[in-house]
Design a protein around this motif. Sequence first.
Motif, PDB file in Angstrom:
ATOM      1  N   GLY A 122      68.137  67.917 -35.682  1.00  0.00           N
ATOM      2  CA  GLY A 122      69.786  67.899 -35.096  1.00  0.00           C
ATOM      3  C   GLY A 122      70.274  66.740 -36.084  1.00  0.00           C
ATOM      4  N   TYR A 123      69.444  65.721 -37.324  1.00  0.00           N
ATOM      5  CA  TYR A 123      70.619  65.253 -37.965  1.00  0.00           C
ATOM      6  C   TYR A 123      71.522  65.850 -38.694  1.00  0.00           C
ATOM      7  CZ  TYR A 123      70.609  62.186 -41.795  1.00  0.00           C
ATOM      8  OH  TYR A 123      71.250  61.396 -43.347  1.00  0.00           O
ATOM      9  N   SER A 124      71.211  66.861 -39.391  1.00  0.00           N
ATOM     10  CA  SER A 124      72.236  67.229 -40.121  1.00  0.00           C
ATOM     11  C   SER A 124      73.388  67.430 -39.230  1.00  0.00           C
ATOM     12  CB  SER A 124      71.657  68.592 -41.146  1.00  0.00           C
ATOM     13  OG  SER A 124      70.806  68.459 -41.621  1.00  0.00           O
ATOM     14  N   TYR A 125      73.272  67.628 -38.311  1.00  0.00           N
ATOM     15  CA  TYR A 125      74.499  68.237 -37.102  1.00  0.00           C
ATOM     16  C   TYR A 125      75.485  66.907 -37.238  1.00  0.00           C
ATOM     17  CZ  TYR A 125      73.100  73.079 -36.398  1.00  0.00           C
ATOM     18  OH  TYR A 125      72.798  74.457 -36.761  1.00  0.00           O
ATOM     19  N   PHE A 126      74.608  66.325 -37.126  1.00  0.00           N
ATOM     20  CA  PHE A 126      75.485  65.084 -36.617  1.00  0.00           C
ATOM     21  C   PHE A 126      76.341  64.450 -37.223  1.00  0.00           C
ATOM     22  CE2 PHE A 126      72.941  64.124 -32.941  1.00  0.00           C
ATOM     23  CZ  PHE A 126      73.570  63.312 -32.084  1.00  0.00           C
ATOM     24  N   LYS A 127      76.375  64.022 -38.858  1.00  0.00           N
ATOM     25  CA  LYS A 127      76.509  63.884 -39.878  1.00  0.00           C
ATOM     26  C   LYS A 127      78.209  64.394 -40.218  1.00  0.00           C
ATOM     27  CE  LYS A 127      74.254  65.843 -43.474  1.00  0.00           C
ATOM     28  NZ  LYS A 127      73.971  65.289 -44.800  1.00  0.00           N
ATOM     29  N   PHE A 129      79.884  65.100 -37.264  1.00  0.00           N
ATOM     30  CA  PHE A 129      80.669  64.209 -35.713  1.00  0.00           C
ATOM     31  C   PHE A 129      80.793  62.985 -36.073  1.00  0.00           C
ATOM     32  CE2 PHE A 129      77.173  66.405 -33.713  1.00  0.00           C
ATOM     33  CZ  PHE A 129      76.784  65.682 -32.626  1.00  0.00           C
ATOM     34  N   SER A 130      79.180  62.279 -36.117  1.00  0.00           N
ATOM     35  CA  SER A 130      79.310  61.110 -35.205  1.00  0.00           C
ATOM     36  C   SER A 130      78.864  60.113 -36.427  1.00  0.00           C
ATOM     37  CB  SER A 130      78.347  60.796 -34.194  1.00  0.00           C
ATOM     38  OG  SER A 130      77.530  59.491 -33.860  1.00  0.00           O
ATOM     39  N   GLU A 131      79.201  58.825 -37.003  1.00  0.00           N
ATOM     40  CA  GLU A 131      78.481  57.912 -37.743  1.00  0.00           C
ATOM     41  C   GLU A 131      77.525  57.120 -37.555  1.00  0.00           C
ATOM     42  OE1 GLU A 131      81.338  55.859 -34.572  1.00  0.00           O
ATOM     43  OE2 GLU A 131      81.471  57.510 -36.218  1.00  0.00           O
ATOM     44  N   TYR A 132      77.101  57.879 -36.388  1.00  0.00           N
ATOM     45  CA  TYR A 132      75.901  57.422 -36.023  1.00  0.00           C
ATOM     46  C   TYR A 132      74.706  57.591 -36.025  1.00  0.00           C
ATOM     47  CZ  TYR A 132      78.933  53.955 -33.736  1.00  0.00           C
ATOM     48  OH  TYR A 132      79.675  52.493 -33.786  1.00  0.00           O
ATOM     49  N   ALA A 133      74.773  58.917 -37.354  1.00  0.00           N
ATOM     50  CA  ALA A 133      73.801  60.117 -37.763  1.00  0.00           C
ATOM     51  C   ALA A 133      72.367  58.868 -38.557  1.00  0.00           C
ATOM     52  CB  ALA A 133      74.249  60.737 -38.524  1.00  0.00           C
ATOM     53  N   HIS A 134      73.061  58.234 -38.411  1.00  0.00           N
ATOM     54  CA  HIS A 134      71.992  56.776 -39.412  1.00  0.00           C
ATOM     55  C   HIS A 134      70.859  56.801 -38.437  1.00  0.00           C
ATOM     56  CE1 HIS A 134      74.378  56.200 -42.699  1.00  0.00           C
ATOM     57  NE2 HIS A 134      75.640  55.724 -41.423  1.00  0.00           N
ATOM     58  N   ILE A 135      71.140  56.159 -37.111  1.00  0.00           N
ATOM     59  CA  ILE A 135      70.398  56.624 -36.069  1.00  0.00           C
ATOM     60  C   ILE A 135      69.456  57.473 -35.744  1.00  0.00           C
ATOM     61  CG2 ILE A 135      70.128  55.605 -33.334  1.00  0.00           C
ATOM     62  CD1 ILE A 135      70.988  53.103 -34.843  1.00  0.00           C
ATOM     63  N   ILE A 136      70.567  58.871 -35.387  1.00  0.00           N
ATOM     64  CA  ILE A 136      69.446  59.639 -35.618  1.00  0.00           C
ATOM     65  C   ILE A 136      68.709  59.831 -36.333  1.00  0.00           C
ATOM     66  CG2 ILE A 136      69.025  62.067 -35.680  1.00  0.00           C
ATOM     67  CD1 ILE A 136      71.130  60.847 -32.742  1.00  0.00           C
ATOM     68  N   ILE A 176      71.763  53.025 -43.758  1.00  0.00           N
ATOM     69  CA  ILE A 176      73.251  53.255 -44.637  1.00  0.00           C
ATOM     70  C   ILE A 176      72.972  52.660 -45.241  1.00  0.00           C
ATOM     71  CG2 ILE A 176      74.924  50.662 -43.314  1.00  0.00           C
ATOM     72  CD1 ILE A 176      73.982  50.894 -40.974  1.00  0.00           C
ATOM     73  N   LEU A 177      72.168  51.332 -46.469  1.00  0.00           N
ATOM     74  CA  LEU A 177      72.518  51.277 -47.185  1.00  0.00           C
ATOM     75  C   LEU A 177      73.221  52.522 -48.800  1.00  0.00           C
ATOM     76  CD1 LEU A 177      70.199  48.357 -47.794  1.00  0.00           C
ATOM     77  CD2 LEU A 177      72.880  48.427 -47.267  1.00  0.00           C
TER      78      LEU A 177
END
Length: 281
Positions: A122-127, A129-136, A176-177
């Motif tokens: 799912g991580y690849s989809y999150f980025k 539509f959501s900036e919180y893909a880092h959390i995923i 994030i870094l």
Amino acid sequence: MNYLLKMAKLVKFEHTIFSMPFILVAMIVAANGWFGWRLLFLVTLEAIFARNFAMGVNRYLDRDIDIKNERTKDRPSVNGEVSENEMKIFIVLNAIGFIVGGYFINNLVFYSTPFILVVLGGYSYFKRFSEYAHIILGVSLALAPIGGAMAVSDNIPLWSIFLAIGVMFWVAGFDILYSLQDMEFDKKEGLFSIPAKYGLNVSLTLSSIFHTLTIGFWYLFIFYANLGFFAYVALVISAGFLMYEQWLVRNNLDNIPKAFFDLNGYLGIIFFIMILLDKVI
């Protein structure tokens, strides 16, 4: 052999170093020492299958993005070195391997494998539509120590949750870094990341907050697992590494690759060694 070498290059197999030490930490604590060669073999296979699946999906889905990015345009997934069919086969084989491996560990691990694969993919989809893909991404790696604890104890101890949450914030903080390298590209392409949405200063602040939370949750892990002196040494060393990582990036963004791979790789290994010492001495 050539196929395996291509796939290893595709998924950056060496990055398994981020998750494997914390899987072993969880297993050692759950077993209160040595957990046996059989489990070591099976769990190592599971870590490899999971890593390969996650990165295979990521590289396959990101082909349209990577080919436009100067930093990623030479990846095997977009330069023709690895075909789309080869990636699809690689993804499917590793998913099957992960599920089958879970079957040979215990029922809890086996029944959790589909859920874990969904999170990893799912991580690849999150980025998109959501900036919180880092959390995923952090959650994806946080599942590793929980899986290690489940493999040994056939349940999910409270301490393993604290260890996992710490891993989640650790990974999200350094991701994030790492994403600062693509901040302008992400803005241009309409991709979502904390650097692209909030800019450099907020990203650095959030990363440092996440890494502070990492140390807090790892303290809770050590406390609730009733660990001793060497575990607290691991905590202090980890705090030092994360502070140095933050300093390196703030001092010069060109230090991001060094901070991302070298420091975080060493952190995991040292943390594992200290927990091992805590259990054997």
